[in-house]
Design a protein around this motif. Structure first.
Motif, PDB file in Angstrom:
ATOM      1  N   ALA A  90       0.818  -1.215   0.000  1.00 35.46           N
ATOM      2  CA  ALA A  90       0.000   0.000   0.000  1.00 35.46           C
ATOM      3  C   ALA A  90       0.856   1.271   0.000  1.00 35.46           C
ATOM      4  O   ALA A  90       1.945   1.310   0.580  1.00 35.46           O
ATOM      5  N   LYS A  91       0.323   2.273  -0.627  1.00 30.78           N
ATOM      6  CA  LYS A  91       0.985   3.579  -0.641  1.00 30.78           C
ATOM      7  C   LYS A  91       1.185   4.062   0.796  1.00 30.78           C
ATOM      8  O   LYS A  91       0.270   4.060   1.605  1.00 30.78           O
ATOM      9  N   GLY A  92       2.422   4.447   1.092  1.00 33.19           N
ATOM     10  CA  GLY A  92       2.730   4.991   2.408  1.00 33.19           C
ATOM     11  C   GLY A  92       3.085   3.958   3.463  1.00 33.19           C
ATOM     12  O   GLY A  92       3.413   4.330   4.589  1.00 33.19           O
ATOM     13  N   ASP A  93       3.028   2.668   3.134  1.00 33.18           N
ATOM     14  CA  ASP A  93       3.373   1.663   4.132  1.00 33.18           C
ATOM     15  C   ASP A  93       4.851   1.812   4.500  1.00 33.18           C
ATOM     16  O   ASP A  93       5.702   1.947   3.618  1.00 33.18           O
ATOM     17  N   PRO A  94       5.175   1.799   5.783  1.00 39.27           N
ATOM     18  CA  PRO A  94       6.569   2.008   6.183  1.00 39.27           C
ATOM     19  C   PRO A  94       7.511   0.859   5.800  1.00 39.27           C
ATOM     20  O   PRO A  94       8.727   1.034   5.814  1.00 39.27           O
ATOM     21  N   SER A  95       6.958  -0.289   5.426  1.00 39.25           N
ATOM     22  CA  SER A  95       7.782  -1.447   5.096  1.00 39.25           C
ATOM     23  C   SER A  95       8.071  -1.579   3.604  1.00 39.25           C
ATOM     24  O   SER A  95       8.945  -2.335   3.210  1.00 39.25           O
ATOM     25  N   GLY A  96       7.297  -0.873   2.773  1.00 39.47           N
ATOM     26  CA  GLY A  96       7.450  -1.001   1.326  1.00 39.47           C
ATOM     27  C   GLY A  96       7.570   0.340   0.634  1.00 39.47           C
ATOM     28  O   GLY A  96       7.479   1.393   1.267  1.00 39.47           O
ATOM     29  N   LYS A  97       7.749   0.258  -0.672  1.00 42.58           N
ATOM     30  CA  LYS A  97       7.925   1.484  -1.458  1.00 42.58           C
ATOM     31  C   LYS A  97       6.912   1.595  -2.591  1.00 42.58           C
ATOM     32  O   LYS A  97       7.041   2.442  -3.454  1.00 42.58           O
ATOM     33  N   TRP A  98       5.933   0.705  -2.622  1.00 38.59           N
ATOM     34  CA  TRP A  98       4.961   0.727  -3.709  1.00 38.59           C
ATOM     35  C   TRP A  98       3.786   1.619  -3.345  1.00 38.59           C
ATOM     36  O   TRP A  98       3.709   2.142  -2.234  1.00 38.59           O
ATOM     37  N   SER A  99       2.853   1.773  -4.259  1.00 41.79           N
ATOM     38  CA  SER A  99       1.791   2.762  -4.021  1.00 41.79           C
ATOM     39  C   SER A  99       0.403   2.253  -4.413  1.00 41.79           C
ATOM     40  O   SER A  99      -0.355   2.949  -5.084  1.00 41.79           O
ATOM     41  N   LEU A 100       0.051   1.036  -3.985  1.00 35.00           N
ATOM     42  CA  LEU A 100      -1.286   0.522  -4.265  1.00 35.00           C
ATOM     43  C   LEU A 100      -2.307   1.220  -3.379  1.00 35.00           C
ATOM     44  O   LEU A 100      -2.037   1.519  -2.210  1.00 35.00           O
TER      45      LEU A 100
END
Length: 150
Positions: A90-100
């Protein structure tokens, strides 16, 4: 968001379980040592392990394009689907960089539901509590809609 290295390790040499992982490219993201496209399974399991490592910036449209490729592979086999649902895409998740976004999770769920088979969903990631519930609900609404669409 991260490669399912545990699932890959467990099923790597088996030909009765198809393992597919859509994840961040291990050239730049944890776990760094597995999840490469060249890892296709071993022994009898060759061809039953499919990795889709993706670039650092992925939106819902690009993710869906790859998910459709994965669904085509799943359609070739009969059986039960087990989805390791990573909401850390998900967009804004602190663990990732993607933007779903919420609608992307609905669309992904719809694609999975369109397989019209028994499905077990296990949440594996997702750390932005502001959107975690919304995205999970959206995925399950899509899963239901895909399963029961004409």
């Amino acid at each position: 968001y991260h490669h399912g290295n545990g699932q890959q390790d467990i099923f790597y040499n088996r030909d009765d379980v198809l393992t597919i992982s859509i994840h961040a490219d291990p050239d730049y993201e944890y776990p760094y040592f597995s999840g490469f496209k060249s890892e296709k399974g071993g022994d009898r399991g060759y061809g039953f392990n499919i990795n889709f490592p993706l670039q650092q910036q992925v939106d819902g449209k690009n993710y869906c394009r790859v998910l459709k490729k994965a669904v085509k592979q799943i359609e070739k086999l009969n059986g039960i689907s087990d989805i390791a649902l990573g909401l850390d895409t998900a967009k804004g998740d602190p663990s990732g960089k993607w933007s779903l976004l919420k609608d992307d999770f609905f669309n992904n769920g719809f694609l999975a539901g369109s397989l019209k088979r028994r499905t077990l969903v296990v949440q594996e990631g997702g750390y932005d509590s502001r959107v975690l519930g919304t995205n999970a609900l959206s995925f399950f609404q899509g899963l239901y809609s895909g399963r029961y669409s004409l």
